[in-house]
Structure formats: structure tokens, C-alpha cells
Write an enzyme that holds these catalytic residues in place. Structure first.
Site, mmCIF file in Angstrom:
data_model
loop_
_atom_site.group_PDB
_atom_site.id
_atom_site.type_symbol
_atom_site.label_atom_id
_atom_site.label_comp_id
_atom_site.label_asym_id
_atom_site.label_seq_id
_atom_site.Cartn_x
_atom_site.Cartn_y
_atom_site.Cartn_z
ATOM 1 N N GLY A 142 1.062 -1.702 -0.155
ATOM 2 C CA GLY A 142 -0.299 -0.214 0.176
ATOM 3 C C GLY A 142 1.223 1.343 -0.093
ATOM 4 O O GLY A 142 2.772 0.807 0.268
ATOM 5 N N GLN A 191 3.783 9.910 0.944
ATOM 6 C CA GLN A 191 4.755 9.489 1.424
ATOM 7 C C GLN A 191 5.558 9.632 -0.295
ATOM 8 O O GLN A 191 7.039 9.230 -0.540
ATOM 9 C CB GLN A 191 4.312 7.746 1.225
ATOM 10 C CG GLN A 191 3.517 7.038 2.196
ATOM 11 C CD GLN A 191 3.431 5.525 2.833
ATOM 12 O OE1 GLN A 191 2.832 5.292 2.019
ATOM 13 N NE2 GLN A 191 4.829 5.246 2.658
ATOM 14 N N CYS A 223 5.942 0.324 7.481
ATOM 15 C CA CYS A 223 5.919 1.075 6.438
ATOM 16 C C CYS A 223 6.940 1.476 5.341
ATOM 17 O O CYS A 223 8.038 1.900 6.076
ATOM 18 C CB CYS A 223 5.253 2.717 7.212
ATOM 19 S SG CYS A 223 4.728 3.990 6.243
ATOM 20 N N LEU A 224 6.680 1.954 4.220
ATOM 21 C CA LEU A 224 8.710 1.725 3.135
ATOM 22 C C LEU A 224 8.862 4.017 3.750
ATOM 23 O O LEU A 224 9.657 4.030 3.112
ATOM 24 C CB LEU A 224 8.000 2.472 1.628
ATOM 25 C CG LEU A 224 6.604 0.904 1.335
ATOM 26 C CD1 LEU A 224 6.641 0.966 -0.252
ATOM 27 C CD2 LEU A 224 8.492 -0.198 0.932
ATOM 28 N N HIS A 265 -3.685 1.697 7.797
ATOM 29 C CA HIS A 265 -2.629 2.706 7.527
ATOM 30 C C HIS A 265 -2.605 3.031 7.025
ATOM 31 O O HIS A 265 -2.445 4.019 7.399
ATOM 32 C CB HIS A 265 -1.465 1.584 7.391
ATOM 33 C CG HIS A 265 -0.340 1.384 7.226
ATOM 34 N ND1 HIS A 265 0.927 0.556 8.421
ATOM 35 C CD2 HIS A 265 0.495 2.520 6.468
ATOM 36 C CE1 HIS A 265 1.835 1.780 8.183
ATOM 37 N NE2 HIS A 265 2.141 2.414 7.034
ATOM 38 N N GLU A 266 -3.260 3.269 5.928
ATOM 39 C CA GLU A 266 -3.091 4.330 4.782
ATOM 40 C C GLU A 266 -4.052 4.801 4.515
ATOM 41 O O GLU A 266 -3.549 6.124 4.799
ATOM 42 C CB GLU A 266 -3.224 3.768 3.578
ATOM 43 C CG GLU A 266 -2.595 1.946 2.571
ATOM 44 C CD GLU A 266 -0.787 2.593 3.036
ATOM 45 O OE1 GLU A 266 -0.418 3.816 2.698
ATOM 46 O OE2 GLU A 266 -0.191 1.420 3.041
ATOM 47 N N HIS A 281 -1.891 7.643 7.002
ATOM 48 C CA HIS A 281 -0.882 8.974 6.040
ATOM 49 C C HIS A 281 -1.561 9.524 5.430
ATOM 50 O O HIS A 281 -1.372 10.820 6.328
ATOM 51 C CB HIS A 281 -1.215 7.737 5.022
ATOM 52 C CG HIS A 281 1.044 6.962 5.132
ATOM 53 N ND1 HIS A 281 1.997 7.447 5.694
ATOM 54 C CD2 HIS A 281 0.604 5.941 5.437
ATOM 55 C CE1 HIS A 281 2.249 6.103 5.590
ATOM 56 N NE2 HIS A 281 1.650 5.527 5.302
HETATM 57 NI NI NI Z 1 2.727 3.569 5.321
#
Ligand code: NI
Length: 174
Positions: free
Chosen positions: A45, A50, A93-94, A135-136, A139
Site C-alpha cells: 500500500g 509518501q 511502512c516504506l 494504515h494508508e 497517512h
Molecule cells: Ni505506511
């Protein structure tokens, strides 16, 4: 085009993202670039902040790792219902280098969003999709999974990040 990932503590990750008022060609291109960036980094995701774009756009693909063929794009996603049942899942998380930690979230959620054609979507998600969407969507509120972990774990992580940043500063000065 693969985009550069923003990494904590980049301030764009702490901003509340803006609603997308019109699905322009730029928005479609951003979704495509976000998917490419997610695949290149083996993510499941990715949210627009991000990649430095503070808008309410999320891409998810739970398929893989070999074949990635289940791309879903969510424009302006909102959680409209959450189950009282809670699950604890290890998340990464990236945008949060190296750390993985357990996070408690609702086991099921209902999400409303639009797709890239402007169609209204209602998704009833459970298991990994429910966790991933929470989670997304976090963000888009400027919230990272490390905002949900214990204070002790968080402060240890912040210390590590500060050390990396000092090392980078030094490397940059040489
Ligand atoms: Ni993330």
C-alpha cells in the site's frame, strides 16, 4: 515513473492531506506513478504523502510477491464503520526505515471512496485489507504506524533516527 519516497521525519508525512476535488489527468498519472513506486519497493500500500503529494489518494495491492495484479486505487477514502473487534498485526511502512512493530486496529472496516473514474465505492474489508486501509488512511491524516506504538518503543526509534540524521549530516559535510 517511479517517485522518490519520503521518509520519516519528513514533515509532509505529518500533514493532513487535501481532498481531491477533480480526477484530472495529473491525478491519474500520480496514481500510476504511486503504483509503480509501491511495486518497485515491494509494498502492499502507498499513500500520496509518501511521495510528497499531500492529497487524499491511496493505492493498494495485496497480491505478490511474484505477480502483482490486484491494483486498487482509492480517491478520498473515508472509514465509515469500524468493528469493535481488534486485531494486532505486525506493520512496517516504506516511509519508516527498518522498523516493524505490532499495531492494534479494528478487524473490519467499511471504507467509502471513489475510483479513478469517479465511481463511488463501498468496500467492506477484513483481514489484511482492513489493516492496510487503516494504515494508508492514517497517512492522509498525517499519522504513521509509529504513532500507535508504545512510548518506549517510539522514543528508542526516534533516537535511532536522530543518530542516522547526524551521520547523514556528517557525510554531507565531507
Ligand atoms: Ni505506511
Amino acid at each position: 515513473m517511479k517517485l522518490k519516497l519520503r521518509v520519516y521525519p519528513d514533515p509532509v508525512l505529518a500533514q493532513k492531506a487535501a481532498r481531491i476535488e477533480a480526477i484530472t489527468p495529473d491525478v491519474k498519472q500520480l496514481a500510476q506513478d504511486m503504483a509503480e513506486t509501491m511495486y518497485a519497493n515491494d509494498g502492499i500500500g502507498l499513500a500520496a504523502p509518501q511521495v510528497g503529494q499531500s492529497v487524499r489518494l491511496v493505492v493498494v495491492d495485496l497480491s505478490g510477491p511474484e505477480v502483482r495484479d490486484d491494483l486498487r486505487v482509492f480517491v478520498n477514502p473515508v472509514i465509515t464503520e469500524k468493528s469493535s473487534e481488534i486485531v494486532e498485526t505486525e506493520e512496517g511502512c516504506l516511509s519508516v526505515a527498518t522498523l516493524r512493530a505490532n499495531v492494534k486496529r479494528a478487524a473490519q472496516v467499511t471504507v467509502q471512496a471513489q475510483d479513478l473514474d469517479g465511481n463511488e465505492l463501498t468496500i467492506e474489508a477484513d483481514e489484511l485489507l482492513a489493516v492496510c486501509l487503516q494504515h494508508e488512511i492514517d497517512h492522509l491524516q498525517g499519522v504513521l504506524f509509529i504513532d500507535h506504538i508504545s512510548r518506549l518503543k517510539r522514543s528508542l526509534y526516534d533516537k535511532k533516527v536522530k543518530k542516522w540524521m547526524r551521520q547523514q549530516d556528517k557525510a554531507g559535510a565531507n
